[in-house]
Design a protein around this motif. Structure first.
Motif, PDB file in Angstrom:
ATOM      1  N   LEU A 470      11.267  24.903  75.876  1.00 57.30           N
ATOM      2  CA  LEU A 470      12.336  26.021  75.350  1.00 57.30           C
ATOM      3  C   LEU A 470      13.112  26.240  76.256  1.00 57.30           C
ATOM      4  N   VAL A 471      14.448  26.096  75.491  1.00 57.21           N
ATOM      5  CA  VAL A 471      15.743  26.449  76.498  1.00 57.21           C
ATOM      6  C   VAL A 471      15.908  28.573  76.583  1.00 57.21           C
ATOM      7  N   TYR A 472      16.624  28.757  76.939  1.00 52.82           N
ATOM      8  CA  TYR A 472      16.649  29.819  77.413  1.00 52.82           C
ATOM      9  C   TYR A 472      18.477  30.036  77.632  1.00 52.82           C
ATOM     10  N   GLN A 473      18.829  30.832  76.574  1.00 51.18           N
ATOM     11  CA  GLN A 473      20.505  31.450  76.870  1.00 51.18           C
ATOM     12  C   GLN A 473      20.393  32.511  77.401  1.00 51.18           C
ATOM     13  N   PRO A 474      21.654  32.376  78.095  1.00 52.22           N
ATOM     14  CA  PRO A 474      21.578  33.962  78.506  1.00 52.22           C
ATOM     15  C   PRO A 474      22.398  34.920  77.912  1.00 52.22           C
ATOM     16  N   ILE A 475      22.088  36.207  77.624  1.00 49.23           N
ATOM     17  CA  ILE A 475      22.622  37.072  77.527  1.00 49.23           C
ATOM     18  C   ILE A 475      23.448  38.016  78.214  1.00 49.23           C
ATOM     19  N   PHE A 476      24.519  38.376  78.237  1.00 49.59           N
ATOM     20  CA  PHE A 476      25.116  39.485  78.609  1.00 49.59           C
ATOM     21  C   PHE A 476      25.743  40.613  78.421  1.00 49.59           C
ATOM     22  N   ARG A 477      25.197  42.161  79.307  1.00 53.96           N
ATOM     23  CA  ARG A 477      25.783  42.729  78.650  1.00 53.96           C
ATOM     24  C   ARG A 477      27.252  43.253  79.015  1.00 53.96           C
ATOM     25  N   LEU A 478      27.841  43.152  78.175  1.00 52.94           N
ATOM     26  CA  LEU A 478      29.593  43.270  77.851  1.00 52.94           C
ATOM     27  C   LEU A 478      30.225  44.125  79.121  1.00 52.94           C
ATOM     28  N   MET A 479      29.593  45.485  78.829  1.00 54.01           N
ATOM     29  CA  MET A 479      30.249  46.919  79.599  1.00 54.01           C
ATOM     30  C   MET A 479      30.342  45.926  81.310  1.00 54.01           C
ATOM     31  N   ASP A 480      29.685  44.843  82.075  1.00 56.17           N
ATOM     32  CA  ASP A 480      29.684  45.151  83.235  1.00 56.17           C
ATOM     33  C   ASP A 480      29.719  43.134  83.030  1.00 56.17           C
ATOM     34  N   GLN A 481      29.189  42.744  82.510  1.00 54.20           N
ATOM     35  CA  GLN A 481      28.927  41.313  82.183  1.00 54.20           C
ATOM     36  C   GLN A 481      28.120  40.930  83.181  1.00 54.20           C
ATOM     37  N   ARG A 482      26.868  41.749  82.579  1.00 49.17           N
ATOM     38  CA  ARG A 482      25.679  41.265  84.069  1.00 49.17           C
ATOM     39  C   ARG A 482      24.953  40.260  82.769  1.00 49.17           C
ATOM     40  N   ILE A 483      23.426  39.840  82.995  1.00 45.73           N
ATOM     41  CA  ILE A 483      22.575  39.000  82.792  1.00 45.73           C
ATOM     42  C   ILE A 483      22.226  40.452  82.219  1.00 45.73           C
ATOM     43  N   GLY A 485      18.905  39.459  79.648  1.00 42.80           N
ATOM     44  CA  GLY A 485      17.709  38.563  78.995  1.00 42.80           C
ATOM     45  C   GLY A 485      18.127  37.250  78.433  1.00 42.80           C
ATOM     46  N   ALA A 486      17.428  36.753  78.279  1.00 40.26           N
ATOM     47  CA  ALA A 486      17.908  35.503  77.693  1.00 40.26           C
ATOM     48  C   ALA A 486      17.180  35.430  76.039  1.00 40.26           C
ATOM     49  N   GLU A 487      17.809  34.328  75.313  1.00 35.00           N
ATOM     50  CA  GLU A 487      16.761  33.217  73.990  1.00 35.00           C
ATOM     51  C   GLU A 487      16.630  32.723  74.094  1.00 35.00           C
ATOM     52  N   ALA A 488      14.968  32.562  73.741  1.00 37.04           N
ATOM     53  CA  ALA A 488      14.430  31.301  74.054  1.00 37.04           C
ATOM     54  C   ALA A 488      14.984  30.600  72.125  1.00 37.04           C
ATOM     55  N   LEU A 489      15.068  29.366  72.588  1.00 35.26           N
ATOM     56  CA  LEU A 489      15.658  27.981  71.759  1.00 35.26           C
ATOM     57  C   LEU A 489      14.632  26.520  71.420  1.00 35.26           C
ATOM     58  N   LEU A 490      13.702  26.555  70.367  1.00 35.17           N
ATOM     59  CA  LEU A 490      12.815  25.428  71.459  1.00 35.17           C
ATOM     60  C   LEU A 490      13.453  24.462  70.723  1.00 35.17           C
ATOM     61  N   ARG A 491      13.453  23.512  71.295  1.00 38.03           N
ATOM     62  CA  ARG A 491      14.212  22.136  71.544  1.00 38.03           C
ATOM     63  C   ARG A 491      13.357  21.023  70.792  1.00 38.03           C
ATOM     64  N   TRP A 492      13.344  19.884  70.168  1.00 36.78           N
ATOM     65  CA  TRP A 492      12.256  18.581  70.417  1.00 36.78           C
ATOM     66  C   TRP A 492      12.688  17.352  70.721  1.00 36.78           C
ATOM     67  N   GLN A 493      12.524  17.097  71.696  1.00 32.96           N
ATOM     68  CA  GLN A 493      12.786  15.539  72.341  1.00 32.96           C
ATOM     69  C   GLN A 493      11.880  14.778  71.437  1.00 32.96           C
ATOM     70  N   HIS A 494      12.287  13.968  70.617  1.00 31.72           N
ATOM     71  CA  HIS A 494      11.514  12.559  70.419  1.00 31.72           C
ATOM     72  C   HIS A 494      11.844  12.068  70.899  1.00 31.72           C
ATOM     73  N   GLY A 692      27.383  31.053  77.712  1.00 33.28           N
ATOM     74  CA  GLY A 692      26.497  30.162  79.129  1.00 33.28           C
ATOM     75  C   GLY A 692      25.666  29.272  78.107  1.00 33.28           C
ATOM     76  N   HIS A 693      25.497  28.015  78.108  1.00 36.48           N
ATOM     77  CA  HIS A 693      24.934  27.579  77.191  1.00 36.48           C
ATOM     78  C   HIS A 693      22.863  27.702  77.168  1.00 36.48           C
ATOM     79  N   PRO A 694      22.011  27.097  76.459  1.00 34.64           N
ATOM     80  CA  PRO A 694      20.867  27.370  76.406  1.00 34.64           C
ATOM     81  C   PRO A 694      21.063  26.377  77.887  1.00 34.64           C
ATOM     82  N   MET A 695      19.104  26.832  78.476  1.00 35.12           N
ATOM     83  CA  MET A 695      19.410  26.150  79.826  1.00 35.12           C
ATOM     84  C   MET A 695      17.655  25.956  80.199  1.00 35.12           C
ATOM     85  N   SER A 696      17.208  25.470  81.023  1.00 36.54           N
ATOM     86  CA  SER A 696      16.350  25.071  81.235  1.00 36.54           C
ATOM     87  C   SER A 696      15.524  26.796  81.595  1.00 36.54           C
ATOM     88  N   ALA A 697      13.753  27.272  81.657  1.00 41.22           N
ATOM     89  CA  ALA A 697      13.621  28.276  82.549  1.00 41.22           C
ATOM     90  C   ALA A 697      13.913  27.637  83.562  1.00 41.22           C
TER      91      ALA A 697
END
Ligand code: C2E
Ligand code: MG
Ligand code: MG
Length: 705
Positions: A470-483, A485-494, A692-697
């Motif tokens: 799983l990688v996590y893409q940060p989610i920002f609050r627009l008002m103060d541009q603070r993180i 939360g994050a969206e968990a996105l699945l990755r597959w490295q074959h 922010g790009h999706p990133m590791s935990a």
């Protein structure tokens, strides 16, 4: 060929047997007649002989008695003249051969001649002795004569006797004549009989022929015609022969009954064929009929050096219509689509084109006229364009696209089955290429399909092998541009295929059902990771984690339990878990979804609608579905600056959501300008590569410090 003992043959045999029996009877009769003729002949002769004998006897005896009387005296006195006169008178009687008067010694006294040459000579003929010895009237028969004699006596003294010989020759001759006459009459009678019999036989034969002809005309022929018609019906030929009859008898009834049966079977067959060969909903040719026609056409085209194109058109996301608007609306969409395709095919496809519905949302078009590749391209372009126009279903506008796969004969394949498989593959590739487009089949596509099958096999057990992460893409609050939360996105490295795009493997997992085992693991892993995240300061809550949930997971019904157990086991507070559901999953079955969402809410987790705006839910729908937030799809955000419609829609979504107390998240923010616009319109949260790009935990945890 085996010979058949048919009705006509039987008739003829029966006639033959009858005639043979009649012939035999007549032969017996004729034989009896010949025998009778012979018997009559014999009896006739016998009767005539005995009659002649009787008459001769009586005549002879009467004459000899009379002679004996009249000769007594002349003999006694040896009066030869008197004897001679009497004898000659007697000898003149018819049939008398001789008259002999003899003395007591048996010597001739007179024989009727004038010189009496035999006088005094003894009688030497064979009958003489008996005549001489007998005193009384004696009749003796020999071959030639009947000899009647009587002795002449005076008192007791025998003085001689008289013999009269009657010649039998004349009697026999007349007997013969009479017998012959009789015989001739009998033969004549027999001949006449024979004539009658021949005539009768001829009449009988004529009657037999007549009966056979009549039977042939009235029975055998109609039955044969019926048999031929029945055979024709058997092989599905109902109008081979028009059966009719004016006859007012049983055969006529039979023919008429047969004819009406033929009509009703033909009607039935037509109905069954129509039902079997057409699609009930759209009235188009169905798969079965199409396949038959394709086989037939390929057979005709093979070797003729001519081409053929097959277009496989599949409505994009049709399932969504069924799920969200119901099956009636789905049927309506199909009918409207069918009409549009039919119009286009009639306009551009040429006379020999054929359109069929293959069931579901799949339509197949066959092109045979002109340069099929060019015609197919033109038609596919027109279809993509025309089917992309909005439809009105139950008062709503519905936007749907179509993916089209094209395959060519004989370039791609020569058999119907392979062609249809190719068309399917090409259509699938059009879907993979982003839908609402067309693709020509190529050999490389086979590999793509193989790759997909291979991918499914590889995906099985990928989690256990540690290939999924799983990688996590940060989610920002627009008002103060603070993180926040994050969206968990699945990755597959074959190990061989390398990094596989989520859009690709998630789809494979979704369709194969593997998502049902992967999904819960993602949830648990995301919760475990998020449990370690810390807040910026004490006044704020630690960042949440947003986990994507597939429609399939939602449908299985285990989600609330899985969520509860993940939270319990990882220690993550429910308020810090957000679930992202797609519109389709939630709106597909509103009652079920509402109950499920209510259950999830009770555990304290928040529910967001992902990719909002791409489905059909529309803004009004938000009122009925109890969600905590919506994520505006990144396609709207991307075009927001260029397309005023997208900007208006984004603004409307924000306003509407806020009026309902729902959080708005913007996806795919790639530019500062987008960020600024969203902030100005009051959007709550945002995620995107610019932020922010999706990133590791670990990276994400580091970002929080
Ligand atoms: P999504 O839920 O809409 O996820 C957001 C997608 O947008 C992610 O793609 C993310 O990498 C991408 N993205 C984020 N910011 C930007 C940006 O600024 N520009 C562009 N062009 N893209 C951006 P990703 O990771 O490829 O995932 C694709 C989709 O796969 C997701 O769409 C989600 O629907 C699905 N998915 C990913 N992980 C999971 C999972 O664990 N479970 C389920 N069920 N679905 C998942
Ligand atoms: Mg998402
Ligand atoms: Mg999304």
């Amino acid at each position: 060929m085996s010979l058949r003992f048919g009705l006509q043959a039987r008739f003829l045999v029966a006639m033959g047997i009858t005639l043979a029996v009649v012939f035999a009877l007549i032969a017996v009769l004729l034989q009896r007649q010949t025998m009778m003729q012979r018997e009559v002949d014999v009896l006739g002769r016998e009767a005539m002989q005995s009659m002649a004998a009787d008459a001769l006897n009586r005549r002879g005896e009467a004459m000899v008695e009379q002679l004996a009387d009249s000769l007594t005296n002349p003999l006694y006195f040896s009066d030869l003249d008197a004897i001679g006169t009497t004898v000659r008178a007697a000898a003149r009687q018819p049939d008398v051969a001789y008259v002999l008067v003899y003395d007591a010694h048996g010597n001739i006294v007179h024989d009727g001649s004038y010189d009496i040459a035999a006088y005094g000579q003894p009688m030497t003929d064979p009958l003489a002795h008996a005549a001489i010895s007998s005193n009384r009237l004696l009749t003796q028969w020999s071959q030639q004569v009947v000899d009647v004699s009587e002795g002449i006596s005076i008192g007791n003294e025998r003085i001689g006797g008289v013999r009269v010989g009657y010649s039998l020759a004349e009697i026999r001759a007349s007997e013969e004549r009479a017998a012959n006459n009789l015989n001739n009459r009998l033969v004549e009678l027999g001949r006449r009989h024979m004539g009658w019999i021949v005539l009768l036989l001829a009449a009988l034969a004529a009657v037999c022929v007549g009966i056979a002809w009549y039977a042939q005309r009235t029975l055998v022929k109609p039955i044969r015609q019926l048999a031929e018609a029945a055979h024709a019906i058997g092989v599905g030929n109902y109008d081979a022969k028009q059966l009719s009859s004016d006859r007012q008898d049983e055969v006529g009834d039979l023919v008429r009954a047969f004819s009406s049966m033929n009509d009703s079977i033909a009607r039935h067959d037509r109905d069954v064929r129509r039902m079997a060969y057409t699609d009930a909903l759209t009235g188009l040719t169905n798969r079965l009929a199409f396949r038959e026609s394709l086989d037939h056409r390929l057979m005709m085209l093979r070797g003729a050096g001519r081409q053929l194109a097959l277009l496989f058109a599949d409505i994009d996301d049709f399932k969504r219509v069924n799920d969200t608007l119901g099956h009636e609306a789905g049927d309506d969409v199909l009918v409207q689509f069918a009409n549009r395709i039919r119009d286009a095919v009639e306009r551009m496809g040429g006379d020999d084109s054929l359109l069929a519905r293959f069931g579901g949302d799949e339509f197949v078009i066959l092109i045979q006229n002109g340069d099929v590749r060019a015609v197919a391209t033109q038609l596919a372009e027109a279809l993509v364009k025309e089917l992309g126009q909005p439809l009105v279903v139950e008062g709503r506008q519905v936007f749907l696209g179509t993916s089209i796969g094209i395959t060519l004969f004989p370039e791609d394949a020569s058999g119907a089955t392979s062609l249809m498989k190719n068309g399917d593959i090409a259509m699938y590739q059009a879907k993979v290429a982003g839908k609402n487009c067309y693709r020509f089949y190529s050999r490389a596509m086979d590999q793509a399909v193989e790759r997909r099958v291979h991918m499914e096999q590889e995906l099985r057990g990928a989690w256990e092998r540690g290939e999924l992460s799983l990688v996590y893409q940060p989610i920002f609050r627009l008002m103060d541009q603070r993180i926040v939360g994050a969206e968990a996105l699945l990755r597959w490295q074959h190990p061989e295929m390398g990094a596989v795009a989520p859009s690709v493997f998630i789809d494979v997992a979704e369709q194969s059902g593997l998502i049902e085992s992967i999904g819960p693991r993602v949830l648990r892993a995301a919760c475990a990771a998020a449990a370690h995240w810390t807040a910026h300061n004490d006044s704020e809550e630690a960042p949440f984690v947003a986990v994507n949930v597939s429609p399939r997971q939602l449908r299985s019904g285990d989600l609330p339990e899985e969520v509860a157990s993940s939270l319990r086991d990882t220690g993550l507070p429910a308020s810090r878990l957000h679930l992202e559901l797609t519109e389709t999953a939630v709106i597909g079955d509103e009652a079920h979804a509402s109950a499920l969402l209510a259950k999830l809410h009770r555990t304290g987790v928040k529910v967001w609608l992902d990719d909002f705006g791409t489905g059909f839910s529309g803004l009004s729908h938000l009122r009925r579905v109890p969600v905590d937030g919506v994520k505006i799809d990144r396609s709207f955000i991307a075009d927001m600056q260029r397309d005023p419609d997208d900007l208006a829609l984004t603004t409307a979504i924000i306003a509407m959501a806020h009026s309902l107390g729902i959080t708005v998240v913007a996806e795919g923010v790639e530019k500062e300008a987008q960020f600024d616009i969203l902030r100005d319109r009051g959007c709550d949260l945002a995620q995107g590569y610019w932020l922010g790009h999706p990133m590791s935990a670990a990276e994400f945890a580091h970002l929080l410090i």
